[in-house]
Design a protein around this motif. Structure first.
Motif, PDB file in Angstrom:
ATOM      1  N   ALA A  19       0.795  -1.349  -0.130  1.00  0.00           N
ATOM      2  CA  ALA A  19       0.028  -0.035  -0.067  1.00  0.00           C
ATOM      3  C   ALA A  19       0.822   1.186  -0.008  1.00  0.00           C
ATOM      4  O   ALA A  19       0.293   2.387  -0.414  1.00  0.00           O
ATOM      5  N   SER A  20       2.105   1.188   0.336  1.00  0.00           N
ATOM      6  CA  SER A  20       2.949   2.326   0.458  1.00  0.00           C
ATOM      7  C   SER A  20       3.873   2.205  -0.813  1.00  0.00           C
ATOM      8  O   SER A  20       4.899   2.943  -0.975  1.00  0.00           O
ATOM      9  N   HIS A  21       3.372   1.560  -1.822  1.00  0.00           N
ATOM     10  CA  HIS A  21       4.437   1.371  -3.121  1.00  0.00           C
ATOM     11  C   HIS A  21       5.582   0.924  -2.904  1.00  0.00           C
ATOM     12  O   HIS A  21       6.634   1.160  -3.682  1.00  0.00           O
ATOM     13  N   SER A  22       5.878  -0.014  -1.922  1.00  0.00           N
ATOM     14  CA  SER A  22       7.300  -0.504  -1.505  1.00  0.00           C
ATOM     15  C   SER A  22       7.229  -1.929  -1.958  1.00  0.00           C
ATOM     16  O   SER A  22       6.246  -2.915  -2.045  1.00  0.00           O
ATOM     17  N   ALA A  51       4.501   6.388 -13.252  1.00  0.00           N
ATOM     18  CA  ALA A  51       5.044   7.555 -12.435  1.00  0.00           C
ATOM     19  C   ALA A  51       5.549   6.980 -11.184  1.00  0.00           C
ATOM     20  O   ALA A  51       6.484   6.999 -10.471  1.00  0.00           O
ATOM     21  N   ALA A  52       4.583   5.991 -10.428  1.00  0.00           N
ATOM     22  CA  ALA A  52       4.956   5.196  -9.154  1.00  0.00           C
ATOM     23  C   ALA A  52       5.933   4.392  -9.137  1.00  0.00           C
ATOM     24  O   ALA A  52       6.912   4.445  -8.359  1.00  0.00           O
ATOM     25  N   VAL A  57      11.786   3.628  -8.034  1.00  0.00           N
ATOM     26  CA  VAL A  57      13.312   3.419  -8.492  1.00  0.00           C
ATOM     27  C   VAL A  57      14.115   4.484  -8.225  1.00  0.00           C
ATOM     28  O   VAL A  57      15.320   4.471  -7.568  1.00  0.00           O
ATOM     29  N   LEU A  58      13.741   5.796  -8.309  1.00  0.00           N
ATOM     30  CA  LEU A  58      14.625   7.021  -8.250  1.00  0.00           C
ATOM     31  C   LEU A  58      15.086   7.074  -6.529  1.00  0.00           C
ATOM     32  O   LEU A  58      16.071   7.313  -6.200  1.00  0.00           O
ATOM     33  N   ARG A  59      13.929   6.768  -5.716  1.00  0.00           N
ATOM     34  CA  ARG A  59      14.032   6.822  -4.178  1.00  0.00           C
ATOM     35  C   ARG A  59      15.025   5.559  -3.791  1.00  0.00           C
ATOM     36  O   ARG A  59      15.742   5.756  -3.002  1.00  0.00           O
ATOM     37  N   GLN A  72      23.550   1.190 -14.695  1.00  0.00           N
ATOM     38  CA  GLN A  72      23.520  -0.082 -13.986  1.00  0.00           C
ATOM     39  C   GLN A  72      22.281  -0.660 -14.320  1.00  0.00           C
ATOM     40  O   GLN A  72      21.911  -1.947 -14.596  1.00  0.00           O
ATOM     41  N   PHE A  73      20.957  -0.048 -14.459  1.00  0.00           N
ATOM     42  CA  PHE A  73      19.877  -0.457 -14.508  1.00  0.00           C
ATOM     43  C   PHE A  73      19.117  -0.385 -15.895  1.00  0.00           C
ATOM     44  O   PHE A  73      18.424  -1.315 -16.264  1.00  0.00           O
TER      45      PHE A  73
END
Length: 189
Positions: A19-22, A51-52, A57-59, A72-73
């Motif tokens: 639910a936290s996009h983790s 976007a999510a 990935v950015l974070r 690398q990704f």
């Protein structure tokens, strides 16, 4: 021929992220024998994300502060991010922000892929939009031995068995990888 492939990992009960996009649930699974993502990436010419997914990935990888890690990704391959907002882009990354229906960007995405495939990295609703447009060719889902009580669903659409044909089922360590061909509406192969 360029195929559009939704390749993702899912919990047993069909969630991509909590639910936290983790994706912490995914990284807690023993990855010994997990599918070889590098081999799949060799067949990919373009990445597509919502976007999510992109912001996660950015974070998670601290890519704004460490933009050299982008290579690398993603390497030099373009990444199309569907969003209605202005998002940050790491220095040197080929990120193309797209606003609107997938059909409006489809020709550009396929052209950028060249003779390679398009990888829909996530999320599930974006993959569903490609499915709705008749542009999704394959689903590759690695189910992990985990379940969540909610979060981002794998594919928030009603899809009947006449639309999917199982092509393979393999065990990769703790993961069960299923590959489905997406059939034209009402089609059978």
């Amino acid at each position: 021929m360029t195929d559009i492939v939704y390749y993702t990992a899912s919990t047993l009960n069909g969630f991509l992220a909590d639910a936290s996009h983790s994706l912490d649930w995914l990284f807690s699974v023993d990855n010994a024998g997990a599918p070889d993502i590098a081999a799949f990436m060799d067949t990919t010419g373009v990445f597509v994300e919502g976007a999510a997914t992109y912001e996660w990935v950015l974070r998670a990888e601290n890519l704004m502060a460490e933009p050299r890690k982008w290579q690398q990704f993603y390497g030099d391959k373009p990444t199309y991010v569907f969003t209605s907002r202005k998002l940050p882009i790491p220095a040197g990354a080929d990120v193309r922000l797209v606003n609107g229906p997938v059909t409006s960007a489809l020709a550009d995405i396929k052209a950028a892929a060249g003779d390679k495939d398009v990888w829909i990295v996530g999320g599930g609703d974006l993959a569903g939009q490609f499915l709705d447009a008749g542009a999704l060719n394959e689903l590759i889902i690695s189910f992990a031995p985990a379940a969540l009580t909610g979060g981002a669903p794998l594919l928030p659409r009603s899809v009947g068995p006449e639309r999917l044909k199982l092509r393979s089922a393999q065990q990769h360590g703790q993961f069960a990888m299923l590959r489905y061909e997406v059939l034209a509406t009402g089609g059978a192969a």
